[in-house]
Design a protein around this motif. Structure first.
Motif, PDB file in Angstrom:
ATOM      1  N   ASN A  30     -55.005 -59.463  99.409  1.00  0.00           N
ATOM      2  CA  ASN A  30     -53.936 -59.917  98.534  1.00  0.00           C
ATOM      3  C   ASN A  30     -52.626 -60.167  99.272  1.00  0.00           C
ATOM      4  O   ASN A  30     -51.577 -60.215  98.653  1.00  0.00           O
ATOM      5  CB  ASN A  30     -53.686 -58.882  97.433  1.00  0.00           C
ATOM      6  N   ILE A  31     -52.673 -60.304 100.568  1.00  0.00           N
ATOM      7  CA  ILE A  31     -51.451 -60.511 101.327  1.00  0.00           C
ATOM      8  C   ILE A  31     -50.886 -61.889 100.986  1.00  0.00           C
ATOM      9  O   ILE A  31     -51.588 -62.879 101.003  1.00  0.00           O
ATOM     10  CB  ILE A  31     -51.700 -60.384 102.839  1.00  0.00           C
ATOM     11  N   SER A  32     -49.606 -61.916 100.660  1.00  0.00           N
ATOM     12  CA  SER A  32     -48.974 -63.165 100.256  1.00  0.00           C
ATOM     13  C   SER A  32     -47.673 -63.357 101.017  1.00  0.00           C
ATOM     14  O   SER A  32     -47.450 -62.743 102.038  1.00  0.00           O
ATOM     15  CB  SER A  32     -48.717 -63.134  98.744  1.00  0.00           C
ATOM     16  N   SER A  33     -46.805 -64.166 100.476  1.00  0.00           N
ATOM     17  CA  SER A  33     -45.555 -64.474 101.156  1.00  0.00           C
ATOM     18  C   SER A  33     -44.630 -63.271 101.274  1.00  0.00           C
ATOM     19  O   SER A  33     -43.664 -63.309 102.013  1.00  0.00           O
ATOM     20  CB  SER A  33     -44.840 -65.611 100.425  1.00  0.00           C
ATOM     21  N   GLN A  34     -44.907 -62.187 100.524  1.00  0.00           N
ATOM     22  CA  GLN A  34     -44.056 -61.006 100.604  1.00  0.00           C
ATOM     23  C   GLN A  34     -44.278 -60.202 101.880  1.00  0.00           C
ATOM     24  O   GLN A  34     -43.532 -59.287 102.169  1.00  0.00           O
ATOM     25  CB  GLN A  34     -44.288 -60.121  99.389  1.00  0.00           C
ATOM     26  N   VAL A  35     -45.265 -60.550 102.652  1.00  0.00           N
ATOM     27  CA  VAL A  35     -45.571 -59.822 103.876  1.00  0.00           C
ATOM     28  C   VAL A  35     -44.502 -60.103 104.913  1.00  0.00           C
ATOM     29  O   VAL A  35     -44.085 -61.230 105.114  1.00  0.00           O
ATOM     30  CB  VAL A  35     -46.959 -60.224 104.414  1.00  0.00           C
ATOM     31  N   ASN A  36     -44.056 -59.038 105.598  1.00  0.00           N
ATOM     32  CA  ASN A  36     -43.087 -59.227 106.665  1.00  0.00           C
ATOM     33  C   ASN A  36     -43.647 -58.646 107.948  1.00  0.00           C
ATOM     34  O   ASN A  36     -44.800 -58.267 108.013  1.00  0.00           O
ATOM     35  CB  ASN A  36     -41.740 -58.598 106.279  1.00  0.00           C
ATOM     36  N   ASP A  37     -42.828 -58.561 108.967  1.00  0.00           N
ATOM     37  CA  ASP A  37     -43.287 -58.130 110.285  1.00  0.00           C
ATOM     38  C   ASP A  37     -43.686 -56.667 110.358  1.00  0.00           C
ATOM     39  O   ASP A  37     -44.242 -56.240 111.359  1.00  0.00           O
ATOM     40  CB  ASP A  37     -42.204 -58.406 111.328  1.00  0.00           C
ATOM     41  N   THR A  38     -43.415 -55.876 109.349  1.00  0.00           N
ATOM     42  CA  THR A  38     -43.761 -54.460 109.387  1.00  0.00           C
ATOM     43  C   THR A  38     -44.935 -54.098 108.487  1.00  0.00           C
ATOM     44  O   THR A  38     -45.337 -52.949 108.442  1.00  0.00           O
ATOM     45  CB  THR A  38     -42.548 -53.593 109.007  1.00  0.00           C
TER      46      THR A  38
END
Length: 142
Positions: A30-38
């Motif tokens: 479910n990884i989407s655009s809210q994923v960041n580098d951490t």
């Protein structure tokens, strides 16, 4: 240098974080655009046994099960043995953890004389201290 007393406290706090929620913050699928580098990402999980019809098949006379995980943005990986069936998360057993990914994320589980028909839940705790992602594999004896 970290004092010996801080290791048990660190492990306790990591386990407390992972055990406090039945629902994980982020699931890999479910990884989407809210994923960041951490945000932790598990890209691959493998064992030392072959996979057949979605299950890793472990010969009954085996002594160890090796699990290796390719992951990024991870501080700690927890490995849980979970019985198959519904609502079984409460019956899980922590079978190991890895807090040093420099040599890869991995676990060697002593399985001699254990009848296997389990899921292994792999929880990757994010380097941000807030996020968790998970991956599950299924194992069984021949």
């Amino acid at each position: 240098m970290i004092k010996k007393i801080s290791y048990p406290l660190m492990v306790f706090s990591i386990l407390l974080t992972a055990c406090s929620s039945e629902d994980f913050t982020i699931h890999q699928g479910n990884i989407s655009s809210q994923v960041n580098d951490t945000t932790p990402v598990i890209s691959n999980v493998e064992t030392n046994f072959p996979k057949k019809d979605g299950w890793y098949v472990v010969p009954k006379n085996s002594g160890e099960l090796d699990v290796s995980v390719n992951a990024t943005n991870v501080e700690t990986i927890l490995f849980w043995a979970v019985p198959t069936g519904t609502e079984a998360w409460g019956e899980r057993e922590l079978i190991g953890y890895d807090i040093n990914g420099e040599d890869g994320w991995s676990l060697t589980w002593k399985i001699s004389e254990i009848s296997l028909h389990h899921r292994i839940a792999i929880q990757a705790l994010g380097s941000d201290g807030k996020t968790i992602t998970d991956e599950t594999i299924q194992i069984t004896n021949e």
